[in-house]
Scaffold this motif. Structure first.
Motif, PDB file in Angstrom:
ATOM      1  N   VAL A  47      47.835  24.735  23.576  1.00 17.04           N
ATOM      2  CA  VAL A  47      48.351  25.938  24.225  1.00 17.04           C
ATOM      3  C   VAL A  47      49.261  25.530  25.382  1.00 17.04           C
ATOM      4  CG1 VAL A  47      47.741  28.077  25.415  1.00 17.04           C
ATOM      5  CG2 VAL A  47      46.201  27.141  23.683  1.00 17.04           C
ATOM      6  N   ARG A  48      50.469  26.091  25.399  1.00 19.20           N
ATOM      7  CA  ARG A  48      51.375  25.825  26.523  1.00 19.20           C
ATOM      8  C   ARG A  48      51.380  27.019  27.455  1.00 19.20           C
ATOM      9  NH1 ARG A  48      56.036  25.257  22.671  1.00 19.20           N
ATOM     10  NH2 ARG A  48      54.524  26.667  21.746  1.00 19.20           N
ATOM     11  N   LEU A  49      51.121  26.762  28.715  1.00 21.33           N
ATOM     12  CA  LEU A  49      51.133  27.827  29.715  1.00 21.33           C
ATOM     13  C   LEU A  49      52.026  27.388  30.868  1.00 21.33           C
ATOM     14  CD1 LEU A  49      47.284  28.572  30.021  1.00 21.33           C
ATOM     15  CD2 LEU A  49      48.952  29.857  28.670  1.00 21.33           C
ATOM     16  N   GLU A 101      50.415  21.656  29.126  1.00 23.93           N
ATOM     17  CA  GLU A 101      50.086  21.644  27.711  1.00 23.93           C
ATOM     18  C   GLU A 101      48.623  21.280  27.590  1.00 23.93           C
ATOM     19  OE1 GLU A 101      53.499  20.135  25.477  1.00 23.93           O
ATOM     20  OE2 GLU A 101      52.065  19.878  23.828  1.00 23.93           O
ATOM     21  N   LEU A 102      47.840  22.178  27.000  1.00 25.20           N
ATOM     22  CA  LEU A 102      46.387  22.013  27.062  1.00 25.20           C
ATOM     23  C   LEU A 102      45.774  22.089  25.673  1.00 25.20           C
ATOM     24  CD1 LEU A 102      45.996  24.659  29.896  1.00 25.20           C
ATOM     25  CD2 LEU A 102      45.916  22.185  30.238  1.00 25.20           C
ATOM     26  N   ASP A 103      44.687  21.342  25.476  1.00 24.79           N
ATOM     27  CA  ASP A 103      43.896  21.471  24.256  1.00 24.79           C
ATOM     28  C   ASP A 103      42.678  22.300  24.595  1.00 24.79           C
ATOM     29  OD1 ASP A 103      45.052  20.264  22.050  1.00 24.79           O
ATOM     30  OD2 ASP A 103      44.715  18.262  22.925  1.00 24.79           O
ATOM     31  N   LEU A 104      42.591  23.481  24.013  1.00 29.45           N
ATOM     32  CA  LEU A 104      41.560  24.409  24.475  1.00 29.45           C
ATOM     33  C   LEU A 104      40.640  24.874  23.368  1.00 29.45           C
ATOM     34  CD1 LEU A 104      43.695  26.718  26.788  1.00 29.45           C
ATOM     35  CD2 LEU A 104      42.192  24.842  27.480  1.00 29.45           C
ATOM     36  N   ASP A 105      39.367  24.971  23.704  1.00 24.04           N
ATOM     37  CA  ASP A 105      38.410  25.690  22.875  1.00 24.04           C
ATOM     38  C   ASP A 105      38.845  27.161  22.899  1.00 24.04           C
ATOM     39  OD1 ASP A 105      36.139  27.285  22.180  1.00 24.04           O
ATOM     40  OD2 ASP A 105      34.814  25.599  22.641  1.00 24.04           O
ATOM     41  N   HIS A 142      47.810  33.114  24.503  1.00 24.63           N
ATOM     42  CA  HIS A 142      48.992  33.246  25.354  1.00 24.63           C
ATOM     43  C   HIS A 142      49.877  32.009  25.366  1.00 24.63           C
ATOM     44  CE1 HIS A 142      47.605  37.111  26.505  1.00 24.63           C
ATOM     45  NE2 HIS A 142      46.420  36.614  26.778  1.00 24.63           N
ATOM     46  N   ASP A 143      49.982  31.369  24.225  1.00 23.14           N
ATOM     47  CA  ASP A 143      50.869  30.213  24.125  1.00 23.14           C
ATOM     48  C   ASP A 143      52.275  30.623  24.566  1.00 23.14           C
ATOM     49  OD1 ASP A 143      51.597  27.619  23.470  1.00 23.14           O
ATOM     50  OD2 ASP A 143      52.264  28.223  21.462  1.00 23.14           O
ATOM     51  N   GLY A 144      52.840  29.870  25.489  1.00 21.00           N
ATOM     52  CA  GLY A 144      54.207  30.143  25.942  1.00 21.00           C
ATOM     53  C   GLY A 144      54.306  31.135  27.086  1.00 21.00           C
TER      54      GLY A 144
END
Ligand code: FAD
Ligand code: SF4
Ligand code: FES
Ligand code: FES
Lengths: 206, 325
Positions: free
Chosen positions: A57-59, A67-71, A120-122
């Motif tokens: 997910v990019r926020l 740039e995150l790796d999220l549950d 909410h990617d982007g």
């Protein structure tokens, strides 16, 4: 992550009448024997395997890309507070009822506890930490200081983010209008007169 | 929260196919995420429908057409909605908070779930959550519960405000599922609890709400929504009323009235409507007609007050139809 805070007036009253028992205890006592009948259901919550798939997910938070790796279970609020260490945004009820977690999501005020970060990617997100510019407070922050818009300060980041939304939407014309359009933000200290004055003042200067 | 997977829908057909194989739509998430966190809702797979082209708000002829993904705030602020259907805008603004209205969709609003406190509590009995476990509210704290449409299995109200207005205005909804598209009155979306309170609506598996259509009518502009609650804003209704009158030559030609906070679904009051027709719109007439509202009501231990509050709310809402919102 369960919260049992009462949010309606009748709950507050019930608590007072019943000598400080929690709303939950009272609901269950009054609900009576029947309440126990359901206990097996509570225990039978399936043991689902933990989510294997995490999503990228990019926020963009306060102008800074992440740039995150999220549950997928993680709320935007938890990601802000726990992953990005932006603890200015507060967790009050975690149920959408208090407004303490208000942030701007693509310029709109939302409660970050009731939305999944993975959705909410982007997105562009603005939190209380992103308001100060060049060492200067945001005009609404200054107005909160000038008008005593807080006591303990717990609700304040949410109030200010919501106030920015309220002013931008054009709902800060009169004190009555401000009270109505700021009603998604609860202040347990009752700093409402100062909050309304601060929003009115900042709206005039905006 | 229990683990789940989430994927983004890339087309309406794709979303319907995903839902037909057991995935659950998620729009604003303000009902679903809240209940998933409490483990009242336990979907294993979600399909995020927010990218679908269903957020349009438009006028077609004299009808207002609202996309299922239009946000409550955007519908309420839309100039055509405010001009042609101020009642729709008024009921939306009376619901939830500004933040939630920025997030919550119209489709999700209609499918929001009960606000009964026992429904959220895993250790209380609740037929809606765990069929067959009983109903803690019937002998519990039930001041907020329903007096119409209840059964011995569930007495929870339907909490939506806009649903009350859509029922009063005889709006229809358009849905699409694996077997094609269909359209029906919004009123028919909601089931009575009977002995299956866990089944709340009449959508078939995989069906996606596309739009809600509000017909233009002579009532649209002489119409008001009154919501009575424990605080001035940001609270669910104890009692609410959507009232619309078509007045000509000093008499009421037609009337529409639906009420919230009292029924297990939005509750239309045909008998009161009939009693208004042909009369002059004044307080005496309103009071006489409103008395018919409580016929058939079944109050619980904690909500007798609604028998008094309901007619009064109706009278006041009818009076307000003569005033601007
Ligand atoms: C603190 C609080 C106060 C509130 N106060 C009020 C109030 O005063 N008045 C009021 O009316 N409401 C109130 N609400 C409820 C709120 O309006 C609803 O939660 C919201 O409208 C749900 O919309 P959503 O898009 O977030 O739905 P979601 O949570 O995303 O979905 C809800 C349900 O609808 C289904 N769904 C969503 N879209 C579709 C579609 N297009 N087709 C088929 N199925 C679909 C989902 O699968 C899910 O089952 C309140 C909510 C909170 C948290
Ligand atoms: S009223 Fe309905 S939702 Fe509430 S406890 Fe009874 S069955 Fe559950
Ligand atoms: S923490 Fe209370 S609304 Fe989000
Ligand atoms: S200042 Fe304490 S809660 Fe608002």
């Amino acid at each position: 992550m369960k919260s049992e805070k009462p949010f309606s007036d009748d709950a507050v009253q019930i608590e007072q009448n019943c000598g400080g028992l929690s709303r939950r205890a009272i609901l269950l006592t009054v609900g009576g024997v029947a309440a126990l009948a359901a206990a097996p259901t509570a225990q039978s919550i399936s043991e689902r395997p933990p989510t294997a798939s995490t999503g990228r997910v990019r926020l963009v938070v306060n102008g800074k890309p992440h740039e995150l790796d999220l549950d997928p279970r993680r709320s935007l609020l938890d990601v802000l507070r726990e992953t990005l260490d932006l603890t200015g945004t507060k967790k009050g009820c975690n149920q959408g009822a208090c407004g303490a977690c208000t942030v701007l999501l693509n310029d709109r005020r939302v409660v970050s506890c009731l939305t999944l970060a993975a959705m909410h990617d982007g997105a562009q997100i603005r939190t209380i930490e992103g308001l100060e510019a060049n060492g200067e407070l945001h005009p609404l922050q200054t107005a909160f200081v000038e008008h005593d818009g807080l006591q303990c300060g717990f609700c304040t980041p949410g109030q200010i983010m919501s106030g920015i939304g309220c002013i931008a939407e054009g709902h800060a014309g009169t004190p009555d209008e401000i009270r109505f359009w700021m009603s998604g933000n609860i202040c347990r200290c009752g700093a409402y007169p100062g909050i309304v004055a601060a929003v009115a003042d900042a709206a005039k200067r905006a | 929260m229990l683990p789940f997977t989430i994927e983004k829908a890339t087309s309406i057909q794709g979303a319907i196919a995903a839902a037909s194989s057991g995935r659950r739509f998620i729009a604003g998430g303000t009902t679903l995420i809240d209940l998933m966190r409490e483990e009242v809702e336990r979907p294993e797979h979600l399909v995020d429908i927010n990218t679908l082209p269903l957020s349009d708000i438009r006028i077609e002829g004299s009808d207002l057409v609202i996309g299922a993904l239009a946000r409550m705030a955007d519908v309420a602020a839309h100039p055509d909605v405010q001009r042609l259907h101020p009642l729709v805008a008024e009921s939306l603004i009376e619901g939830a908070s500004p933040q939630l209205r920025n997030m919550a969709s119209i489709g999700g609003n209609l499918l929001q779930r009960a606000r009964c406190p026992y429904f959220r509590m895993l250790d209380a009995s609740c037929n809606k959550r765990s069929p067959g476990s009983g109903c803690a509210a019937i002998n519990g704290l039930n001041a907020g519960h329903a007096i119409f449409g209840t059964s011995n299995h569930c007495v929870a109200t339907h909490p939506s405000d806009i649903a009350v207005v859509l029922v009063a205005l005889e709006a229809t909804m358009q849905v699409r599922g694996p077997r094609g598209e269909r359209s029906f009155p919004v009123e028919e979306l909601f089931r009575l609890p009977g002995d299956t309170p866990h089944l709340e609506h009449t959508l078939l598996p995989g069906e996606l709400i596309l739009t809600v259509r509000v017909p233009g009518s002579p009532y649209s502009r002489r119409a008001r929504y009154l919501k009575v609650r424990d605080r001035a804003s940001y609270e669910f209704a104890l009692v609410s009323a959507a009232a619309a009158l078509d007045v000509g030559g000093g008499v009421i030609r037609q009337a529409r009235l639906a009420v919230g906070g009292v029924g297990t679904r939005p509750w239309r009051l045909g008998a009161v409507e009939k009693a208004l027709i042909g009369k002059t719109p004044d307080r005496k007439v309103f009071e006489t007609a409103a008395r018919l509202a409580i016929e058939g009501a079944r109050p619980l231990s904690g909500n007798h007050y609604k028998l008094e509050l309901l007619p009064r709310t109706i009278v006041r809402a009818l009076e307000m139809t003569g005033e601007a919102a």
